[in-house]
Design an enzyme around this catalytic site. Sequence first.
Site, PDB file in Angstrom:
ATOM      1  N   GLU A   1      -3.263   7.830  -4.229  1.00 41.39           N
ATOM      2  CA  GLU A   1      -3.310   6.435  -3.557  1.00 41.39           C
ATOM      3  C   GLU A   1      -3.022   5.373  -4.516  1.00 41.39           C
ATOM      4  O   GLU A   1      -3.537   5.277  -5.603  1.00 41.39           O
ATOM      5  CB  GLU A   1      -4.310   6.133  -2.722  1.00 41.39           C
ATOM      6  CG  GLU A   1      -4.633   4.842  -1.896  1.00 41.39           C
ATOM      7  CD  GLU A   1      -6.001   4.622  -1.141  1.00 41.39           C
ATOM      8  OE1 GLU A   1      -5.829   4.664  -0.028  1.00 41.39           O
ATOM      9  OE2 GLU A   1      -6.701   4.298  -1.885  1.00 41.39           O
TER      10      GLU A   1
ATOM     11  N   TYR B   1       0.818  -1.169   0.026  1.00 34.72           N
ATOM     12  CA  TYR B   1      -0.062   0.020   0.022  1.00 34.72           C
ATOM     13  C   TYR B   1       1.003   1.341   0.064  1.00 34.72           C
ATOM     14  O   TYR B   1       1.898   1.277   0.656  1.00 34.72           O
ATOM     15  CB  TYR B   1      -0.863  -0.059   1.149  1.00 34.72           C
ATOM     16  CG  TYR B   1      -1.722   1.163   1.535  1.00 34.72           C
ATOM     17  CD1 TYR B   1      -3.117   1.344   0.869  1.00 34.72           C
ATOM     18  CD2 TYR B   1      -1.131   2.534   2.095  1.00 34.72           C
ATOM     19  CE1 TYR B   1      -3.830   2.472   0.848  1.00 34.72           C
ATOM     20  CE2 TYR B   1      -1.795   3.568   1.996  1.00 34.72           C
ATOM     21  CZ  TYR B   1      -3.114   3.716   1.463  1.00 34.72           C
ATOM     22  OH  TYR B   1      -3.757   5.005   1.927  1.00 34.72           O
TER      23      TYR B   1
END
Length: 386
Positions: free
Chosen positions: A197, A109
């Site tokens: 993101e 992530y």
Amino acid sequence: MKVHEYQAKEIFAKYGLPVTPGKVVKHLSEVEDALQQFPNGPWVVKAQIHAGGRGKAGGVKLAKSEGELRQKASDILGMTLVSPQTGPQGKLVKKVFITPAVDYKKELYASVVLDRQRRCPVILASAEGGTEIEELAATKPQAIQKVYVHPLEGLHAYQARQLHVSLGLPQDKINQGAALFQKLVRLFMDLDLSLLEVNPLVVLDNGDLHCLDAKVAFEDNGLARHKDYVPLRDPDEEDARELQAAEHGLSYISLDGNIGCLVNGAGLAMATADAIQHFGGSPANFLDVGGSATARAVTQAFKIILSDARVRAILVNIFGGIMKFDVIAQGIIDAAKEVGLALPLVVRLEGTNVEKGRELLSKSDLKYRFASSMDEAAKTAVEAAK
Ligand code: ADP
Ligand code: MG
């Protein structure tokens, strides 16, 4: 302003970030074009909506054959996806992205956001990708690394290399990994983003890093500096009332309650929402008509509130400082006439020309309840909405 994954990936590609190209499809017939461009499967069909969590909601599907690809595209197009980010009403899928499936061995992530307290961008990264980051933050916050970025100097190479190492990424790919983190930060800063993101950021079988998903949100107040990107706005994905309000220079945010609020000043608008909650009600919106609104703007504001079918009562809370109350009163009277107002209306006003305003209101044939304090106004509106 949020953009779709396929648009974010086009921006990523401009910055030399590793993404897989694909084709956006709005109609089933266009699947054939995608097949021409990407003849070799397997493929992944991905719903393009402005919300994450598409995978779990059934909006991301693998297709192994051409037949399966047509089927999956047909399943997802027109589907209403409900994920934690769409709200319970879900989002209608009007486009899908068809892209070759990628084999990978690990999911990570990475994101960049603004740390408002430290006044600088911060990278959030975790070797434990795949799961929802919110869940990880709640259950295992130590698994999320933070790297603060100097707002003028950007991410230093040593910081980027440290991050690569601490994520346990392959040593021989350290230059690639460091360059990737630096590019993510540069992109975030160049375009005045509020969020970037990559979830998941994956490690391919050969150890290379690859951005399998991409999310980008532009800071609206910075968009004036990035006019080239404004056309990426997708009106289908935005709240129609918010767009309409923006056109009239009003600050309007949709909320999920049933009391429509017309207030001047952001602080008073927030306090009004709090007061409504305090008395057991729920605001349908935040609306700041501004310090110098005209009767026309107030009429527009009224129309926007009334176009929301959930609204059961309207609370007008105006403090006439810069704004003269007779202007507001005229706006209310005009709007009520124009739209045939039938909902209970609670008015609380204070300030400049308040007597003139009251006179206008009482002379008109408008039905309303007058409140002499903020608490009384909120209480009355909450009762009226029941
Ligand atoms: P969302 O975050 O909205 O759920 P993602 O793009 O992250 O959507 O996709 C969900 C999951 O689908 C990913 O975690 C990954 O496992 C898989 N996936 C997405 N794109 C691809 C791809 N091109 N190849 C293989 N798997 C993919
Ligand atoms: Mg994702």
